[in-house]
Design a protein around this motif. Structure first.
Motif, PDB file in Angstrom:
ATOM      1  N   ALA A 155       0.845  -1.201   0.000  1.00 19.36           N
ATOM      2  CA  ALA A 155       0.000   0.000   0.000  1.00 19.36           C
ATOM      3  C   ALA A 155       0.882   1.252   0.000  1.00 19.36           C
ATOM      4  O   ALA A 155       0.493   2.298  -0.511  1.00 19.36           O
ATOM      5  N   LYS A 156       2.074   1.150   0.592  1.00 22.31           N
ATOM      6  CA  LYS A 156       2.956   2.317   0.683  1.00 22.31           C
ATOM      7  C   LYS A 156       4.409   1.855   0.515  1.00 22.31           C
ATOM      8  O   LYS A 156       4.826   0.882   1.168  1.00 22.31           O
ATOM      9  N   PHE A 157       5.145   2.564  -0.344  1.00 28.13           N
ATOM     10  CA  PHE A 157       6.555   2.239  -0.593  1.00 28.13           C
ATOM     11  C   PHE A 157       7.390   3.467  -0.225  1.00 28.13           C
ATOM     12  O   PHE A 157       7.273   4.521  -0.846  1.00 28.13           O
ATOM     13  N   VAL A 158       8.217   3.309   0.796  1.00 28.06           N
ATOM     14  CA  VAL A 158       9.053   4.408   1.276  1.00 28.06           C
ATOM     15  C   VAL A 158      10.512   4.102   0.923  1.00 28.06           C
ATOM     16  O   VAL A 158      11.041   3.049   1.304  1.00 28.06           O
ATOM     17  N   ILE A 256       8.417   2.627 -11.731  1.00 29.94           N
ATOM     18  CA  ILE A 256       7.609   3.744 -12.223  1.00 29.94           C
ATOM     19  C   ILE A 256       6.339   3.899 -11.378  1.00 29.94           C
ATOM     20  O   ILE A 256       5.592   2.935 -11.196  1.00 29.94           O
ATOM     21  N   ASP A 257       6.082   5.116 -10.906  1.00 33.30           N
ATOM     22  CA  ASP A 257       4.853   5.435 -10.159  1.00 33.30           C
ATOM     23  C   ASP A 257       4.608   4.426  -9.028  1.00 33.30           C
ATOM     24  O   ASP A 257       3.482   3.966  -8.827  1.00 33.30           O
ATOM     25  N   ASN A 258       5.657   4.113  -8.320  1.00 32.00           N
ATOM     26  CA  ASN A 258       5.576   3.063  -7.320  1.00 32.00           C
ATOM     27  C   ASN A 258       5.851   3.624  -5.914  1.00 32.00           C
ATOM     28  O   ASN A 258       5.110   3.344  -4.967  1.00 32.00           O
ATOM     29  N   ALA A 259       6.895   4.462  -5.790  1.00 30.76           N
ATOM     30  CA  ALA A 259       7.269   4.979  -4.468  1.00 30.76           C
ATOM     31  C   ALA A 259       6.373   6.148  -4.070  1.00 30.76           C
ATOM     32  O   ALA A 259       5.959   6.944  -4.923  1.00 30.76           O
ATOM     33  N   SER A 260       6.068   6.265  -2.767  1.00 31.45           N
ATOM     34  CA  SER A 260       5.257   7.415  -2.353  1.00 31.45           C
ATOM     35  C   SER A 260       6.092   8.513  -1.697  1.00 31.45           C
ATOM     36  O   SER A 260       5.701   9.668  -1.689  1.00 31.45           O
ATOM     37  N   LYS A 261       7.221   8.175  -1.126  1.00 30.69           N
ATOM     38  CA  LYS A 261       8.141   9.196  -0.627  1.00 30.69           C
ATOM     39  C   LYS A 261       9.561   8.650  -0.540  1.00 30.69           C
ATOM     40  O   LYS A 261       9.769   7.433  -0.546  1.00 30.69           O
ATOM     41  N   ALA A 262      10.506   9.580  -0.461  1.00 34.67           N
ATOM     42  CA  ALA A 262      11.912   9.171  -0.344  1.00 34.67           C
ATOM     43  C   ALA A 262      12.592  10.018   0.727  1.00 34.67           C
ATOM     44  O   ALA A 262      12.396  11.235   0.784  1.00 34.67           O
ATOM     45  N   TYR A 263      13.378   9.361   1.568  1.00 32.56           N
ATOM     46  CA  TYR A 263      14.168  10.027   2.603  1.00 32.56           C
ATOM     47  C   TYR A 263      15.638   9.957   2.193  1.00 32.56           C
ATOM     48  O   TYR A 263      16.146   8.861   1.913  1.00 32.56           O
ATOM     49  N   PHE A 264      16.294  11.126   2.133  1.00 30.83           N
ATOM     50  CA  PHE A 264      17.706  11.187   1.769  1.00 30.83           C
ATOM     51  C   PHE A 264      18.499  11.672   2.976  1.00 30.83           C
ATOM     52  O   PHE A 264      18.308  12.818   3.428  1.00 30.83           O
ATOM     53  N   GLY A 265      19.410  10.841   3.455  1.00 29.58           N
ATOM     54  CA  GLY A 265      20.271  11.253   4.562  1.00 29.58           C
ATOM     55  C   GLY A 265      21.429  12.083   4.031  1.00 29.58           C
ATOM     56  O   GLY A 265      21.962  11.808   2.954  1.00 29.58           O
ATOM     57  N   ASN A 266      21.811  13.101   4.784  1.00 33.17           N
ATOM     58  CA  ASN A 266      22.912  13.997   4.398  1.00 33.17           C
ATOM     59  C   ASN A 266      24.121  13.749   5.298  1.00 33.17           C
ATOM     60  O   ASN A 266      23.982  13.246   6.417  1.00 33.17           O
ATOM     61  N   PRO A 267      25.311  14.182   4.828  1.00 35.28           N
ATOM     62  CA  PRO A 267      26.528  13.944   5.626  1.00 35.28           C
ATOM     63  C   PRO A 267      26.476  14.616   7.003  1.00 35.28           C
ATOM     64  O   PRO A 267      27.123  14.155   7.946  1.00 35.28           O
TER      65      PRO A 267
END
Ligand SMILES: O=C(CO)[C@H](O)[C@H](O)COP(=O)(O)O
Length: 275
Positions: A155-158, A256-267
């Motif tokens: 249902a949700k892809f993070v 394609i059109d699969n992920a609902s959000k993305a978290y990017f860690g920074n240095p």
């Protein structure tokens, strides 16, 4: 029922030498060996903390790669906190390959399979490149088929990733190793030819296992991987469809059109959220 599971968890934890403890604040944990690892851990912990719904989520997909290690670690910490373990002991974790199966077990989590649980509540997985529309290249670790099976069943892809994965514009800018494509072994020569002739691919190579293995990488599904170079990809949806039409292709690493959000860690330990 909850109490029985909780007791089972306690016994399992004690048997495995795992001690009950409270969910640690990331700031209280020892530093990792590089800022890149810190970035991955920060993204994974925040993604889990902000998206896991302890009351509703029961079937949880755990993807593959080096960032997901921290997702499994965080889920394991929920299990060991007496405040949350009553819920976390109900989790069934669905792996996307051999590595994630090991991660699930190592963290004391309950293992399930996608054929037992074809509907997944939430999945956390890494990516090789993420564009502004949350289209992804995945499969750098060779697990793309099972990753797509699990993520499209959720249902949700993070997405959990570090700062290097964020595309400046088009996919294929940061990830220059080519689009991973899982193929049936007997069809790989035909797919290589069709990629070049029909799809005008700049270069396509069969992924090799050297130095760990002489010969091609063999996936968890006993298939081969082709890495296909298309330069910067302006229309990933079309490219995915075109590749998918080739005889011998099992799945492409274009999500394609699969992920609902993305978290990017920074240095610096901060985390950016897209979506
Ligand atoms: O798609 C994958 C494996 O097939 C991984 O999720 C992707 O390669 C990201 O890995 P990492 O977190 O190590 O950067």
């Amino acid at each position: 029922m909850l109490r029985t599971n909780f007791n089972k968890l306690l016994h399992t934890s004690v048997r495995r030498g795992l001690k009950m403890s409270s969910l640690p604040d990331i700031k209280s944990l020892s530093a990792l060996h590089s800022t890149l690892e810190e970035a991955k851990r920060a993204a994974a912990y925040r993604a889990v903390d902000e998206n896991l719904d302890l009351q509703r989520h029961r079937v949880i997909g755990v993807g593959s790669g080096s960032t997901v290690i921290y997702v499994a670690e965080r889920l394991g910490q929920y299990l060991l906190d007496p405040k949350f373990s009553i819920f976390a002991s109900q989790f069934v974790c669905i792996p996307t390959g051999f590595q994630s199966k090991e991660l699930i077990l190592m963290n004391g989590l309950q293992l399930g399979s996608i054929d037992q649980y074809p509907t997944v509540d939430i999945v956390f997985d890494g990516a090789d490149e993420v564009d502004a529309n949350l289209q992804l290249i995945k499969g750098g670790g060779g697990c793309l088929f099972q990753e797509k099976l699990v993520s499209t069943s959720a249902a949700k892809f993070v997405v959990v990733a570090d700062y290097r994965k964020r595309s400046p514009k088009y996919l294929g800018t940061n990830w220059v190793k080519g689009v991973p494509i899982e193929v049936v072994p007997s069809g790989y020569v035909r797919v290589l030819k069709d990629l070049k002739v029909k799809l005008k691919c700049e270069n396509a190579v069969l992924r090799q296992g050297a130095p760990a293995k002489a010969g091609p990488v063999v996936t968890d599904n006993c298939n081969f991987i082709i890495d296909a170079h298309f330069g910067e990809i302006e229309d990933p949806a079309k490219l995915h469809q075109d590749i998918k039409m080739l005889v011998g292709v099992v799945e492409t690493g274009l999500f394609i059109d699969n992920a609902s959000k993305a978290y990017f860690g920074n240095p610096d330990g901060s985390v950016d959220l897209l979506g």
